[in-house]
Design a protein around this motif. Structure first.
Motif: not given
Lengths: 439, 308
Positions: A187, A240, A400, A403-404, B252, B255-258
């Motif tokens: 992000p 990531f 995101n 990345a998932q 962060t 992240g990573p992702v949420d």
């Protein structure tokens, strides 16, 4: 006669004083980022002071970290007081109700300097209410930076030209040396740009020309699958967790084979290690199945909040137009970081790209940027950058989503469908406010 | 002198003095807590954006939209999980450290000074330090592990030269919780130390005379006596952590992702960076009923323990 002359002299002095005092009464203040190229801020501050003296206007310039620009602008609009001009780096479309319509200076600049780069107009104009909420004076290309020696070793001396090249060559380099490709999936700003570039080049996009959400398409799914494969086969998991500075650091340390970035990473390396900098080459946007597109890295966008009025407003507008007229200096002192929205304002640009005035080796290292206007687009491409696009950007929905899939947590189909759902919610809210078209 | 007819000397008037002493705290709460809170409620029920602060009423629309947002529900759950897990560790470490720091030993004051530093250091500055410590490529922790042969080819922990503290989903969550524990433990410890110091010595002397040893005195006398203070320490720590966004903003950005995105950060990203101020306010307000219920429950628990 003597009395008449005395009276005229007195009147002249009084007139001059009155003019002087009214000019001195006018003051403008600018808020802008601390430029990645410190030399640019030195030049800009001196330029602003000189401009102020020449025009009898007080000028103050404040610099802050770029991450603070939006929050400061929000606070100043809410307070109804603050800087006369604020420079932001991404489209401030969501601030539109608190900003002056700058149609007059956008039209004046176009009349004076000719064609505007499309990436600039789309970051300043909202068609749904026909408003020029900003004035974009410059943008920053986001080419690929590659390690010449590594890519030569695997048969690509001029670097990757297509996404297939990136996967094949990047994987070969990674397997042979352990040095990965560096496309962020975190992000942060650079990841948001790089992931969008792949989606556009595969034929997908967040919205269409009419501002309808069209993310969930075969093309986007193909791009996401490609990025996941690239990560799994040619990158490490560090991407990531990258920050905006991570790919710069990795390039400087010689620990990535390819990144997407402005010239700032290269310029930093050039100042530290000229030989290592000579080993860095640049590529234009990579060719995908649907073309070659990359987002501009950032934009230099001036806005004038509505609380600025009268003489201050006029002075602010004059400053902006005069600044554009001096864009050769802007581009030069930013070490070719800032590209002009109006190409005619920097007639030397092609010459500088052929022979870098800041000592690149070989001198024509930046020549690939001559075609930048063919492939550099904006966040809302192929539509405009509207407030919904800005919120999608702020929430990091695209990196995101990628990345998932790369982490193996979701299929590309599900991740894209989930992202589409959230993006439609965002578009719906802004559309209800009358700030997004389509629907 | 008789001002306001309140007595011979105004400073003798307890009501006047009480009001005077309370005024600064009340003003602080009203201006810096109450006003922004009321404003955020107004924002949450309006259509306000960063560019348009006209408060046109939209009812519960923002709250309904937020609740339907999958990302929000995940963020909400992450915030609760991070807060609860952190509190468990904070409580354990704070109790151990408070007991240690109330004992007499050489260098106690220096040890206390060093220990309080994480709390005294500005959070953003401390986080920049941690960002470097946990860097995906240049982490000094990774360097040490590499030198010890735990990382790199054939390494016990990973074949990679890095563990990717802030990039691997599990490690990123552990890192954030660890840093929060590191940051919040000193405050809880200081509060518990104050509690331990306030236990009347005659009770402890009595226990000693009765033959109570260290652990029995700790578990059956000291801890029950400082329970109300412990609850207050926990409440402070939980509320601070629930609303915090600085740690994840610097480390962060969610992240990573949420995986590490918490309410405060998400509210900021939607409300300020995304320009949707009304929805940002609605996101942050979801924390309020939970925190209020938690505060009431904990304060009641503290009050009951005190009565006993």
């Amino acid at each position: 006669m003597k009395n008449l002359i005395r009276m005229l002299m007195m009147l002249s002095i009084l007139g001059a004083l009155a003019l002087g005092s009214s000019a001195q009464d006018t003051e403008i203040s600018l808020l802008q980022w601390s430029h990645f190229v410190p030399r640019y801020d030195e030049w800009f501050d001196a330029y602003a002071a000189e401009w102020g003296e020449a025009n009898g206007i007080g000028v103050t310039v404040d610099h802050v970290n770029f991450t603070e620009l939006f929050s400061t602008l929000a606070a100043e609009i809410d307070a109804g007081d603050g800087h006369s001009i604020v420079e932001v780096l991404f489209s401030p479309a969501s601030f539109i109700d608190g900003l002056h319509d700058l149609r007059d200076i956008n039209e004046a600049a176009a009349a004076a300097h000719g064609e505007r780069a499309s990436t600039c107009g789309a970051a300043s104009y909202l068609p749904v209410n026909d408003t020029w909420y900003a004035y974009t004076h410059g943008y920053v290309p986001d080419p690929g930076d590659y390690d010449i020696a590594l890519w030569t070793e695997v048969g690509y001396p001029e670097g990757p030209k297509t996404y297939d090249d990136l996967l094949e060559g990047g994987r070969a380099i990674y397997e042979a040396t352990g040095i990965p490709v560096g496309i962020g999936m975190s992000p942060e700003l650079d990841s948001r740009m790089a992931n969008r570039a792949a989606i556009w080049s595969f034929g997908g996009s967040i919205q269409d020309e009419n501002e309808n959400v069209v993310l969930n398409s075969e093309e986007t799914i193909a791009a996401v699958k490609y990025l996941a494969q690239l990560q799994n086969e040619a990158m490490t998991d560090e991407v990531f967790g990258w920050t905006a500075a991570s790919n710069n650091q990795a390039l400087i340390a010689g620990e990535v084979s390819y990144i997407l970035n402005s010239n700032s990473a290269y310029r930093s390396l050039q100042k530290i290690d000229e030989a290592a900098a000579a080993n860095i080459g640049f590529t234009p946007a990579l060719e995908g199945p649907a073309g070659a597109y990359a987002s501009s890295h950032v934009w230099q966008i001036y806005v004038i909040p509505k609380y600025v009025e009268g003489a201050e407003l006029e002075a602010a507008k004059k400053f902006i137009l005069d600044h554009t007229a001096n864009y050769s200096d802007v581009t030069y002192h930013s070490e070719l970081y800032n590209f002009p929205c109006y190409a005619s304002t920097v007639p030397e640009l092609d010459g500088w790209l052929e022979a870098d005035p800041w000592g690149s080796e070989p001198p024509n290292k930046f020549e690939v940027l001559k075609t930048v206007n063919d492939w550099s687009v904006h966040l809302g491409f192929p539509g405009v950058t509207n407030p919904a696009i800005s919120q999608v950007f702020a929430e990091s929905i695209i990196p995101n989503m990628v990345a998932q899939v790369a982490l193996g947590e979701m299929s590309a189909e599900d991740a894209v469908a989930q992202a589409q759902e959230r993006i439609e919610e965002i578009f719906g809210e802004w559309r209800a406010r009358g700030l997004v078209g389509g629907g | 002198m008789n001002l306001l007819g309140l007595g011979k000397y105004p400073l003798d008037n307890r009501r006047l003095i009480g009001a005077l002493f309370l005024t600064p705290a009340l003003l602080y709460i009203l201006l810096l807590v109450g006003f922004p809170f009321v404003l955020s409620i107004a924002f949450g029920f309006s259509d306000v954006t960063v560019g348009n602060t006209d408060l046109s009423y939209v009812g519960f629309r923002n709250f309904l939209n937020v609740w339907e947002n999958d990302i929000f529900r995940q963020v909400f759950e992450t915030t609760i999980r991070f807060t609860l897990l952190s509190q468990i560790f904070i409580l354990i470490f704070a109790n151990i450290l408070a007991v240690i720091f109330t004992q007499d030993f050489t260098g106690k004051w220096f040890a206390r000074f060093i220990f309080i530093l994480p709390w005294a250091t500005p959070v953003s500055l401390a986080m920049i330090g941690w960002l470097w410590m946990l860097d995906t490529k240049y982490s000094p922790i990774d360097y040490l592990l590499l030198q010890m042969g735990l990382l790199g080819r054939g390494g016990l922990l990973s074949d990679n030269r890095n563990l990717f503290w802030l990039a691997a989903p599990d490690l990123a969550q552990i890192s954030v919780i660890f840093v929060q524990v590191w940051r919040m433990t000193p405050l809880a410890t200081v509060i518990l130390m104050a509690g331990l110091s306030s236990i009347p010595t005659d009770i402890l002397d009595q226990a000693e005379v009765d033959g109570s040893r260290f652990m029995r005195t700790l578990l059956q006398i000291k801890l029950p006596l400082i329970l109300p203070i412990m609850v207050i320490a926990l409440l402070f720590s939980m509320i601070t952590m629930f609303g915090d966004m600085t740690v994840v903003y610097v480390l962060t950005r969610g992240g990573p992702v949420d995986y590490t995105r918490v309410l405060g950060l998400y509210s900021f990203q939607v409300g300020i960076e995304g320009g949707n101020l009304a929805q940002g306010a609605a996101i942050s307000l979801f924390a309020f009923p939970l925190l209020l219920a938690m505060a009431i429950f904990m304060l009641r628990t503290a009050s009951r323990a005190e009565v006993r």
